[in-house]
Design a protein around this motif. Structure first.
Motif, PDB file in Angstrom:
ATOM      1  N   ARG A 149      -3.939  -3.880  -3.163  1.00  0.00           N
ATOM      2  CA  ARG A 149      -4.081  -2.080  -3.734  1.00  0.00           C
ATOM      3  C   ARG A 149      -5.025  -0.938  -4.264  1.00  0.00           C
ATOM      4  NH1 ARG A 149       0.310  -3.618  -6.849  1.00  0.00           N
ATOM      5  NH2 ARG A 149       2.477  -3.842  -5.475  1.00  0.00           N
ATOM      6  N   LYS A 193      -8.408  -2.001  -3.545  1.00  0.00           N
ATOM      7  CA  LYS A 193      -9.175  -2.301  -2.034  1.00  0.00           C
ATOM      8  C   LYS A 193      -9.002  -1.052  -2.074  1.00  0.00           C
ATOM      9  CE  LYS A 193     -12.015  -6.011  -2.632  1.00  0.00           C
ATOM     10  NZ  LYS A 193     -12.849  -5.998  -2.900  1.00  0.00           N
ATOM     11  N   LYS A 194      -7.321  -0.145  -1.405  1.00  0.00           N
ATOM     12  CA  LYS A 194      -7.439   0.590  -0.886  1.00  0.00           C
ATOM     13  C   LYS A 194      -8.231   1.934  -1.787  1.00  0.00           C
ATOM     14  CE  LYS A 194      -3.212  -1.059   2.257  1.00  0.00           C
ATOM     15  NZ  LYS A 194      -1.946  -0.901   2.241  1.00  0.00           N
ATOM     16  N   ASP A 249     -11.613   2.212  -0.895  1.00  0.00           N
ATOM     17  CA  ASP A 249     -11.917   3.277   0.101  1.00  0.00           C
ATOM     18  C   ASP A 249     -11.893   4.576  -0.244  1.00  0.00           C
ATOM     19  OD1 ASP A 249     -12.646  -0.234   1.297  1.00  0.00           O
ATOM     20  OD2 ASP A 249     -11.114   0.189   2.252  1.00  0.00           O
TER      21      ASP A 249
END
Length: 463
Positions: free
Chosen positions: A432, A434-435, A438
């Motif tokens: 989560r 990492k999303k 981004d």
């Protein structure tokens, strides 16, 4: 976007604390790149923080250096005393400065602790923008407290819940986690009334700029626009330097016991996502019990770690202050690194070797952790940190609850277990975060934050 055409002139006024100054300077950097002219009100002690911007944009930025007023109040009243003293000293100075300036600013952007600048802006006939170094969720809760004046059923029960049904997700907090400035005062008390008037002045100001981004706090940004009755609410973050920025990652605060390059060399010898970074900010000193639990957990967890022990200007100073025990650094040599003083936190968190962050959940730290895409172990200590921890753990699912102030100090064995688990590659929080990392990058690379900033500049240019 950049421009060589002189844009609107604004006065930027940060609250004189590094955690408030640095994100506003990062915002100023982006405004300068969009062609604005900026005067920054700053004290002599903090002027070095401005030097990188002065070297990059020598013709577009100008410091307005004013000596800090003397404050002699006790430590627990430092903030209210500072705000009152700055208002009394600077208000007439700024009135004269504006009126004698050949091309005065069209707007004032000032920290949300400086609500009195709303009245200054009104008297001058210019717009006042609130800069919030905290998130929209935290601002929603704080503004609701001072506007609606909630009370616990039993004021002697520090666990009595205070609910906020008007705020999305209807959050509630125990009474002890509500602002101490609100809890410890009462109507009619001059300090209490100053805090309230500052918050109400923020709400009444022309607009609010948040160091946040839409993907992170969309529901709270929409809530505030509805509550305030206008659309002048902008999320322009995360306000952090790019990795190749000339502003630099190593010198974003104070002095450290270790040069940045030595820290990076140490990290460079570690595997990806294997290191836990531990830091409770520059203003918090852990108590003896908190420190004892922390170092015992670090020693027995067997994880690799960096522990930053800050300068400790917070509420425990002169009271019950924990210290690194003798022999600890020798026992963890090769596995743990202790930094005393300021740490190059952004650079550390962005390093490939760092996989988790044990944090007090100050908003700057939250954004730096999200930007780096690391799992966060939350141990809030005060202020908006409880709100931020709730956002990370309960709403975003990118954090693991470790402790809460003095009321919930984990057992060292439990904290040791959490430290070891936080660097586990299979944890769902890692996917989560990492999303969100981004999404944070996308927001400032042509996404929602860039668009909000462009819209803000456009509105400022409209006379």
């Amino acid at each position: 976007m950049s421009s060589t055409t002189a844009g609107p002139h604004i006065l930027a006024y940060p609250y004189p604390d590094s955690g408030h100054i640095i994100p506003l300077l990062d915002l100023i950097h982006r405004l300068l790149a969009r062609g604005l002219t900026v005067t920054v009100l700053i004290n002599p002690d903090n002027l070095p923080l401005l030097h990188p911007l002065l070297s990059i944009h020598p013709s577009s930025i100008q410091p307005l250096v004013l000596s800090a007023p003397e404050v002699h109040d006790p430590p627990r009243k430092t903030r209210v005393a500072k705000v009152r003293a700055m208002s009394e000293l600077y208000y007439p100075i700024l009135l004269q400065w504006f009126r004698s300036h050949p091309s005065p600013p069209v707007a004032i952007i000032s920290d949300y602790f400086l609500g009195w600048t709303h009245h200054l802006a009104c008297e001058l006939g210019v717009r006042r923008l609130v800069f919030s170094p905290s998130g929209a969720f935290g601002f929603s809760v704080l503004s609701s407290v001072w506007r609606d004046l909630p009370k616990p059923i039993d004021p002697n029960d520090m666990g009595s819940p205070i609910s906020f049904p008007k705020i999305p997700h209807s959050p509630d907090f125990p009474w002890r986690q509500i602002s101490r400035h609100y809890r410890n005062g009462k109507e009619g008390d001059p300090d209490w009334e100053l805090f309230r008037s500052d918050m109400l002045d923020d709400i009444a100001s022309w607009g609010i700029v948040f160091n946040s981004f839409a993907e992170l706090e969309r529901v709270y940004l929409q809530h505030l626009r509805a509550e305030l009755g206008h659309d002048r609410v902008w999320a322009v973050g995360p306000l952090l330097p790019p990795e190749d920025s000339l502003i630099g990652l190593a010198k974003r605060g104070g002095s450290s016991s270790l040069p940045c390059h030595e820290v990076m060399t140490w990290l460079g010898a570690r595997h990806d996502n294997s290191v836990v970074y531990v830091c409770f900010g520059s203003r918090t000193s852990l108590t003896r019990k908190q420190m004892d639990v922390l170092v015992d957990a670090l020693e027995h967890s067997r994880v690799q770690f960096i522990l930053c022990v800050g300068v400790g200007r917070g509420r425990h100073v002169g009271d019950d202050v924990g210290a690194i025990p003798e022999g600890f650094e020798d026992r963890v040599e090769g596995r743990g690194l202790v930094i005393k003083g300021w740490a190059p936190q952004v650079a550390i968190l962005r390093h490939r070797a760092v996989g988790a962050f044990l944090t007090h959940c100050g908003w700057n730290s939250v954004l730096e952790g999200l930007d780096a895409g690391v799992v966060m172990l939350t141990w809030p200590m005060g202020a908006d940190q409880f709100t931020n921890a709730k956002l990370l753990v309960e709403q975003l699912g990118v954090g693991i609850r470790a402790g809460e102030d003095m009321e919930n100090i984990p057992e060292s064995t439990e904290l040791s277990r959490l430290l070891a688990e936080s660097v586990n590659a299979t944890r769902p929080e890692r996917v989560r975060v990492k999303k969100l990392s981004d999404a944070a990058l996308g927001a400032i690379k042509g996404g929602s934050s860039d668009k909000d900033l462009d819209e803000l500049v456009k509105r400022l240019a409209a006379r």
